[in-house]
Design an enzyme around this catalytic site. Structure first.
Site, short mmCIF file in Angstrom:
data_model
loop_
_atom_site.label_atom_id
_atom_site.label_comp_id
_atom_site.label_asym_id
_atom_site.label_seq_id
_atom_site.Cartn_x
_atom_site.Cartn_y
_atom_site.Cartn_z
CE1 TYR A 124 -3.33 -2.66 0.03
CE2 TYR A 124 -3.84 -2.14 2.31
CZ TYR A 124 -4.09 -2.86 1.16
OH TYR A 124 -5.10 -3.78 1.15
CE LYS A 178 1.10 -18.10 -2.35
NZ LYS A 178 0.37 -19.39 -2.21
CG ASP A 210 -2.51 -20.17 -0.63
OD1 ASP A 210 -1.84 -20.20 0.42
OD2 ASP A 210 -2.08 -20.62 -1.71
CG ASP A 234 -7.39 -4.38 3.67
OD1 ASP A 234 -8.49 -4.44 4.26
OD2 ASP A 234 -7.17 -3.58 2.75
CG ASP A 238 -12.33 -6.36 5.40
OD1 ASP A 238 -12.26 -5.93 6.56
OD2 ASP A 238 -12.26 -5.63 4.40
#
Length: 349
Positions: A124, A178, A210, A234, A238
């Site tokens: 970001y 990851k 994942d 993030d 959620d």
């Protein structure tokens, strides 16, 4: 006297913030010592000052003790060259809110774990990034790029906070990355594994992002403290709204290295329902539960507000987004939900 900066923001932000103010004023009646200061961020700031976050607001932040922020963004700024979300990213970066803690908690499902998200690094904020044109096979073609960068100091401070929190809870920490693909994740796993040497009493596990999305829903009781990068945090936090029944139920706290804290619900500005008085205020109200505990050290009042929220739900009252979660639900408005919570809060024990 503790100064609370209130930033309602955009979309459903003013509606949910109205419930927060209602509760804080009742807490003042019950003895809380605080002062409310109001300002603007996001789209409403663009409309008033032609900028998503003003220098004046950033200066005010240096003189307050804590911040409540509603949400930013909306359809009306879709084609605007200034984006409301830049205000949110700026307040995080410029005030060094490097850590976001999101409790995933639901008492009637026995769910209770924490997601610690690195908040001012990663994809970001890293550079280079941009949008450009180049010729590919003789055809002018748009291309875009974002870069993810992490250094070991950024990872160390998140890991240390995570391990220290784990010591006070179930002594379990899961780091999500990851590392089978991304170099940043390889460094993340290497650093977290090294820091674990200083916290042998805590059980450390690693998961790929994942697989973690599946495990968090299927086996949520296996988790207690989770640490992860900005992007993954993030998405995961959620995603965990599936466990509590609605994204509207999740609170969060962001902290910097100067004891300033920012509280906000996890959801976005939901412009499609803005102004309809149907938004779920639980995430905002639970953010005040956290504020009462961690900023004011008012454990008794924090617990009373927490149980007032769930007492309303126990009677079957909820906003429309939770109608399939609460048995024999009675759908009420945002204002009515806030009024009921306030009623129980003010009742004598």
């Amino acid at each position: 006297m503790i100064n609370i900066l209130i930033l309602p923001g955009d979309g459903i932000g003013p509606e949910i913030t109205k419930q927060v103010i209602k509760i804080i004023k009742s807490c003042i009646f019950l003895g809380l010592k605080c002062k409310l200061i109001y300002n603007y961020i996001g789209g409403i700031s663009i409309e008033k000052f032609n900028i998503p976050i003003s220098d004046k607001l950033l200066k005010i932040c240096n003189y307050v003790d804590t911040i409540f922020l509603g949400c930013v963004g909306g359809y009306k700024w879709k084609n605007c060259y200034l984006k409301p979300e830049e205000g949110l990213l700026d307040i995080r970066k410029k005030l060094n809110f490097f850590l976001n803690i999101r409790p995933i908690k639901c008492p009637y499902k026995n769910i209770d774990f924490l997601i610690l998200r690195e908040l001012i690094g990663g994809i970001y904020f890293s550079k280079p990034k941009g949008l450009s044109k180049q010729i590919i096979n003789s055809i002018p073609t748009w291309y875009s790029y974002n870069t993810e960068v992490y250094n070991e100091q950024e990872i160390i401070r998140i890991a240390r906070i995570g391990f220290n929190l784990a010591k006070t809870r179930k002594q379990k920490l899961c780091s999500i990355d990851k590392s089978n693909v991304l170099d940043t994740s390889k460094l993340w796993r290497k650093v977290v594994t090294y820091i674990h040497k200083f916290y042998n009493e805590v059980k450390l596990s690693h998961l790929y992002i994942d697989f973690a999305t599946i495990e968090l829903i299927k086996k949520y009781n296996n988790f207690d403290i989770i640490i992860t990068s900005n992007l993954f945090g993030d998405i995961l936090s959620d995603h965990c709204s599936l466990l509590t029944g609605s994204l509207g139920t999740l609170p969060s706290i962001s902290i910097n290295n100067k004891s300033l804290s920012l509280f906000e619900p996890a959801h976005g500005s939901a412009p499609d329902i803005a102004g309809l008085n149907i938004a779920n205020p639980i995430g905002s109200l639970l953010s005040i539960v956290l504020m009462l505990e961690f900023v004011f050290n008012c454990i008794k009042l924090s617990n009373k507000l927490y149980y007032s929220i769930y007492k309303v739900l126990s009677y079957g009252f909820c906003t429309i987004d939770m109608k399939n979660i609460i048995k024999n639900s009675k759908i009420i408005s945002t204002n009515e939900f806030g009024d009921l919570v306030n009623h129980f809060l003010l009742l004598n024990d």
